[in-house]
Design an enzyme around this catalytic site. Sequence first.
Site, PDB file in Angstrom:
ATOM      1  N   ALA A  88       0.845  -1.206   0.000  1.00 15.86           N
ATOM      2  CA  ALA A  88       0.000   0.000   0.000  1.00 15.86           C
ATOM      3  C   ALA A  88       0.870   1.242   0.000  1.00 15.86           C
ATOM      4  O   ALA A  88       2.042   1.199   0.369  1.00 15.86           O
ATOM      5  CB  ALA A  88      -0.891   0.020   1.245  1.00 15.86           C
ATOM      6  N   THR A 105      -2.504   2.109  -6.164  1.00 14.00           N
ATOM      7  CA  THR A 105      -2.086   0.886  -5.448  1.00 14.00           C
ATOM      8  C   THR A 105      -3.185   0.358  -4.531  1.00 14.00           C
ATOM      9  O   THR A 105      -3.545  -0.821  -4.593  1.00 14.00           O
ATOM     10  CB  THR A 105      -0.795   1.154  -4.642  1.00 14.00           C
ATOM     11  OG1 THR A 105       0.282   1.261  -5.569  1.00 14.00           O
ATOM     12  CG2 THR A 105      -0.503   0.027  -3.659  1.00 14.00           C
ATOM     13  N   THR A 139      -6.591  -0.730   8.037  1.00 12.66           N
ATOM     14  CA  THR A 139      -6.315   0.243   9.107  1.00 12.66           C
ATOM     15  C   THR A 139      -7.586   0.681   9.833  1.00 12.66           C
ATOM     16  O   THR A 139      -8.683   0.638   9.253  1.00 12.66           O
ATOM     17  CB  THR A 139      -5.638   1.489   8.483  1.00 12.66           C
ATOM     18  OG1 THR A 139      -5.678   2.568   9.400  1.00 12.66           O
ATOM     19  CG2 THR A 139      -6.367   1.962   7.231  1.00 12.66           C
ATOM     20  N   ASP A 140      -7.420   1.140  11.063  1.00 12.88           N
ATOM     21  CA  ASP A 140      -8.578   1.676  11.798  1.00 12.88           C
ATOM     22  C   ASP A 140      -9.025   3.029  11.243  1.00 12.88           C
ATOM     23  O   ASP A 140     -10.096   3.520  11.578  1.00 12.88           O
ATOM     24  CB  ASP A 140      -8.277   1.795  13.301  1.00 12.88           C
ATOM     25  CG  ASP A 140      -7.085   2.700  13.632  1.00 12.88           C
ATOM     26  OD1 ASP A 140      -6.407   3.183  12.698  1.00 12.88           O
ATOM     27  OD2 ASP A 140      -6.832   2.917  14.829  1.00 12.88           O
ATOM     28  N   TYR A 164      -5.885   8.754   1.932  1.00 10.13           N
ATOM     29  CA  TYR A 164      -5.336   7.450   2.336  1.00 10.13           C
ATOM     30  C   TYR A 164      -6.438   6.539   2.877  1.00 10.13           C
ATOM     31  O   TYR A 164      -6.633   5.423   2.400  1.00 10.13           O
ATOM     32  CB  TYR A 164      -4.241   7.639   3.400  1.00 10.13           C
ATOM     33  CG  TYR A 164      -3.895   6.362   4.144  1.00 10.13           C
ATOM     34  CD1 TYR A 164      -3.308   5.296   3.476  1.00 10.13           C
ATOM     35  CD2 TYR A 164      -4.178   6.210   5.502  1.00 10.13           C
ATOM     36  CE1 TYR A 164      -3.002   4.113   4.147  1.00 10.13           C
ATOM     37  CE2 TYR A 164      -3.868   5.039   6.180  1.00 10.13           C
ATOM     38  CZ  TYR A 164      -3.282   3.992   5.495  1.00 10.13           C
ATOM     39  OH  TYR A 164      -2.993   2.820   6.155  1.00 10.13           O
ATOM     40  N   SER A 167      -8.934   5.413   0.322  1.00 10.95           N
ATOM     41  CA  SER A 167      -8.456   4.367  -0.590  1.00 10.95           C
ATOM     42  C   SER A 167      -8.412   3.015   0.125  1.00 10.95           C
ATOM     43  O   SER A 167      -8.721   1.980  -0.466  1.00 10.95           O
ATOM     44  CB  SER A 167      -7.083   4.726  -1.176  1.00 10.95           C
ATOM     45  OG  SER A 167      -6.098   4.754  -0.161  1.00 10.95           O
ATOM     46  N   LYS A 168      -8.045   3.020   1.404  1.00 12.55           N
ATOM     47  CA  LYS A 168      -8.049   1.758   2.154  1.00 12.55           C
ATOM     48  C   LYS A 168      -9.484   1.271   2.373  1.00 12.55           C
ATOM     49  O   LYS A 168      -9.762   0.072   2.291  1.00 12.55           O
ATOM     50  CB  LYS A 168      -7.348   1.933   3.512  1.00 12.55           C
ATOM     51  CG  LYS A 168      -5.859   2.128   3.454  1.00 12.55           C
ATOM     52  CD  LYS A 168      -5.089   0.963   2.857  1.00 12.55           C
ATOM     53  CE  LYS A 168      -5.035  -0.262   3.749  1.00 12.55           C
ATOM     54  NZ  LYS A 168      -4.118  -1.304   3.203  1.00 12.55           N
ATOM     55  N   ASN A 193      -2.436   2.270  14.993  1.00  7.22           N
ATOM     56  CA  ASN A 193      -1.071   2.705  14.641  1.00  7.22           C
ATOM     57  C   ASN A 193      -0.010   1.732  15.144  1.00  7.22           C
ATOM     58  O   ASN A 193      -0.012   1.379  16.323  1.00  7.22           O
ATOM     59  CB  ASN A 193      -0.780   4.063  15.297  1.00  7.22           C
ATOM     60  CG  ASN A 193      -1.320   5.199  14.483  1.00  7.22           C
ATOM     61  OD1 ASN A 193      -2.427   5.131  13.964  1.00  7.22           O
ATOM     62  ND2 ASN A 193      -0.528   6.248  14.365  1.00  7.22           N
ATOM     63  N   ASN A 194       0.895   1.371  14.265  1.00  8.29           N
ATOM     64  CA  ASN A 194       2.001   0.483  14.634  1.00  8.29           C
ATOM     65  C   ASN A 194       3.271   1.295  14.867  1.00  8.29           C
ATOM     66  O   ASN A 194       3.450   2.368  14.285  1.00  8.29           O
ATOM     67  CB  ASN A 194       2.320  -0.472  13.479  1.00  8.29           C
ATOM     68  CG  ASN A 194       1.345  -1.629  13.357  1.00  8.29           C
ATOM     69  OD1 ASN A 194       1.758  -2.737  13.040  1.00  8.29           O
ATOM     70  ND2 ASN A 194       0.064  -1.395  13.577  1.00  8.29           N
ATOM     71  N   TYR A 221       2.092  18.347  15.148  1.00 11.03           N
ATOM     72  CA  TYR A 221       0.933  19.030  14.581  1.00 11.03           C
ATOM     73  C   TYR A 221       0.028  19.619  15.672  1.00 11.03           C
ATOM     74  O   TYR A 221      -0.248  18.952  16.684  1.00 11.03           O
ATOM     75  CB  TYR A 221       0.083  18.052  13.777  1.00 11.03           C
ATOM     76  CG  TYR A 221       0.620  17.730  12.397  1.00 11.03           C
ATOM     77  CD1 TYR A 221       1.014  18.728  11.523  1.00 11.03           C
ATOM     78  CD2 TYR A 221       0.671  16.410  11.952  1.00 11.03           C
ATOM     79  CE1 TYR A 221       1.472  18.425  10.255  1.00 11.03           C
ATOM     80  CE2 TYR A 221       1.121  16.092  10.676  1.00 11.03           C
ATOM     81  CZ  TYR A 221       1.525  17.119   9.825  1.00 11.03           C
ATOM     82  OH  TYR A 221       1.961  16.824   8.568  1.00 11.03           O
ATOM     83  N   GLY A 298      -7.858  18.097   7.841  1.00  9.54           N
ATOM     84  CA  GLY A 298      -8.666  16.892   8.092  1.00  9.54           C
ATOM     85  C   GLY A 298      -8.041  15.944   9.103  1.00  9.54           C
ATOM     86  O   GLY A 298      -8.233  14.734   9.027  1.00  9.54           O
TER      87      GLY A 298
HETATM   88  N1  LIG Z   1       1.845   1.543   9.735  1.00  9.66           N
HETATM   89  C1  LIG Z   1       0.720   1.489  10.425  1.00  9.66           C
HETATM   90  O1  LIG Z   1       0.624   2.041  11.526  1.00  9.66           O
HETATM   91  C2  LIG Z   1      -0.471   0.717   9.885  1.00  9.66           C
HETATM   92  C3  LIG Z   1      -1.560   0.508  10.730  1.00  9.66           C
HETATM   93  C4  LIG Z   1      -2.642  -0.247  10.253  1.00  9.66           C
HETATM   94  C5  LIG Z   1      -2.613  -0.766   8.966  1.00  9.66           C
HETATM   95  N2  LIG Z   1      -1.538  -0.529   8.168  1.00  9.66           N
HETATM   96  C6  LIG Z   1      -1.541  -1.135   6.836  1.00  9.66           C
HETATM   97  O2  LIG Z   1      -0.535  -2.121   6.828  1.00  9.66           O
HETATM   98  C7  LIG Z   1       0.052  -2.214   5.534  1.00  9.66           C
HETATM   99  C8  LIG Z   1       1.545  -2.035   5.639  1.00  9.66           C
HETATM  100  O3  LIG Z   1       1.816  -0.754   6.203  1.00  9.66           O
HETATM  101  P1  LIG Z   1       3.317  -0.255   6.418  1.00  9.66           P
HETATM  102  O4  LIG Z   1       3.291   0.731   7.499  1.00  9.66           O
HETATM  103  O5  LIG Z   1       4.220  -1.435   6.506  1.00  9.66           O
HETATM  104  O6  LIG Z   1       3.563   0.492   5.033  1.00  9.66           O
HETATM  105  P2  LIG Z   1       4.926   0.917   4.338  1.00  9.66           P
HETATM  106  O7  LIG Z   1       4.620   2.162   3.596  1.00  9.66           O
HETATM  107  O8  LIG Z   1       6.053   0.914   5.304  1.00  9.66           O
HETATM  108  O9  LIG Z   1       5.219  -0.272   3.304  1.00  9.66           O
HETATM  109  C9  LIG Z   1       4.438  -0.487   2.166  1.00  9.66           C
HETATM  110  C10 LIG Z   1       5.191  -1.450   1.264  1.00  9.66           C
HETATM  111  O10 LIG Z   1       4.357  -1.698   0.118  1.00  9.66           O
HETATM  112  C11 LIG Z   1       5.164  -1.596  -1.049  1.00  9.66           C
HETATM  113  N3  LIG Z   1       4.305  -1.190  -2.162  1.00  9.66           N
HETATM  114  C12 LIG Z   1       3.714   0.019  -2.381  1.00  9.66           C
HETATM  115  N4  LIG Z   1       2.993  -0.009  -3.514  1.00  9.66           N
HETATM  116  C13 LIG Z   1       3.105  -1.277  -4.007  1.00  9.66           C
HETATM  117  C14 LIG Z   1       2.566  -1.940  -5.132  1.00  9.66           C
HETATM  118  N5  LIG Z   1       1.786  -1.307  -6.021  1.00  9.66           N
HETATM  119  N6  LIG Z   1       2.861  -3.251  -5.319  1.00  9.66           N
HETATM  120  C15 LIG Z   1       3.679  -3.902  -4.455  1.00  9.66           C
HETATM  121  N7  LIG Z   1       4.244  -3.313  -3.388  1.00  9.66           N
HETATM  122  C16 LIG Z   1       3.932  -2.022  -3.149  1.00  9.66           C
HETATM  123  C17 LIG Z   1       6.224  -0.565  -0.707  1.00  9.66           C
HETATM  124  O11 LIG Z   1       7.366  -0.678  -1.555  1.00  9.66           O
HETATM  125  C18 LIG Z   1       6.516  -0.907   0.735  1.00  9.66           C
HETATM  126  O12 LIG Z   1       7.506  -1.891   0.827  1.00  9.66           O
HETATM  127  C19 LIG Z   1      -0.633  -1.137   4.681  1.00  9.66           C
HETATM  128  O13 LIG Z   1      -1.631  -1.770   3.926  1.00  9.66           O
HETATM  129  C20 LIG Z   1      -1.231  -0.186   5.695  1.00  9.66           C
HETATM  130  O14 LIG Z   1      -2.377   0.419   5.185  1.00  9.66           O
HETATM  131  C21 LIG Z   1      -0.459   0.196   8.601  1.00  9.66           C
END
Ligand SMILES: NC(=O)c1ccc[n+]([C@@H]2O[C@H](COP(=O)([O-])OP(=O)(O)OC[C@H]3O[C@@H](n4cnc5c(N)ncnc54)[C@H](O)[C@@H]3O)[C@@H](O)[C@H]2O)c1
Length: 360
Positions: A88, A105, A139-140, A164, A167-168, A193-194, A221, A298
Amino acid sequence: MRLNKERTLLVTGGAGFIGANFVLGQMAQGVSRIINLDALTYAGNLDTLESVKDHPDHVFVLGSIGDRPLVEYVLNRYRPDAIINFAAESHVDRSIDSPEAFMQTNLLGTFQLLEASRLYWRQLPDKAKKSFRFVHVSTDEVYGSLGDSGKFVETSRYQPNSPYSASKAGSDHLARAYFHTYGLPVLTTNCSNNYGPYQFPEKLIPLMINNAVQGKPLPIYGAGANVRDWLFVSDHCRALERVLEAGTPGEVYNIGGNNEKTNLEVVDTVCALLDEMLPQSPYRPHRKLITFVGDRPGHDLRYAIDASKIRRELGWEPHETFETGLAKTVRWYLDNASWRQRVLDGSYRGERLDMPENLA
Ligand SMILES: NC(=O)c1ccc[n+]([C@@H]2O[C@H](COP(=O)([O-])OP(=O)(O)OC[C@H]3O[C@@H](n4cnc5c(N)ncnc54)[C@H](O)[C@@H]3O)[C@@H](O)[C@H]2O)c1
């Protein structure tokens, strides 16, 4: 469904923060063969996967989930037993400035991945078809913003407020539709949030650590009053394993650590940990570096997750409290300065947050 050595998982986005933590965790357990499909956007980092680079059970494929012929090739070549979709565009600030990549994406890419998965899944032998799983990681933020009370449950109304989260949210609806329309065994998770090792330093916690160790301002912020519910990344990964092993197709699982903190509290705690871990630092007390900047458009006030369903039904519990997880995280960034530096040497430009000169 049991994970075992013979199991092949297609992990998308496995060079990003959470995906890479998941892949490294799986490899450490020796439980599955991983096919890691990642487009290596600015957020994907092969340095993170260095330790498994030559491992026979880890295959890295460079490419996009939106590239249908490639995804079909990967599915037919490696015959995965399950797919876990992390890929994502994930940063809210970037979605405000450049929403298009998020739609490409998160929406269209997830659609192509689901569609290729459906075609692959429907020709599997009955037993494999029954045990196949598609876990969609979300995500939440799809639930919008909370007031002072209440928590998000799996049935909370979708009210995304940023490009964002919109889209999710769209991708979650597609995932749901593929279960209801085609019977594809999809499970969706919505996590808070992670934080933890290997997070790209545009996100709050690594950004603050990174700036603080260099004596740069710590931009927050608004008044820092926005509340997030923090979860240590390996606890999220273990929750995803439980969903893969024991979740019910078609179900949604909320994942959260019950750790609500304001942004200011988070940054204050990071500063206190740095004061303790870097007694010689000329920048102590680090909290004097805090600088309040204009709020982002927002900006959701509060997120909080009710994770009682996954706790009750799948027996998942987080191992880390916010205090233990954050101490491990700060320690990790201090011990891995070269990882931090190499990420910053790359394409990171520190867009938005009003103070670009402070971020790189
Ligand atoms: N980080 C958070 O706090 C959090 C919380 C809840 C959910 N999420 C979800 O967890 C997932 C991972 O989040 P993250 O923080 O590791 O994100 P990140 O941005 O660190 O990593 C995303 C990865 O996806 C890859 N990517 C992007 N577009 C792509 C595509 N079209 N095809 C293949 N690979 C692609 C990127 O190269 C990257 O390695 C996401 O779907 C995000 O929405 C994240």
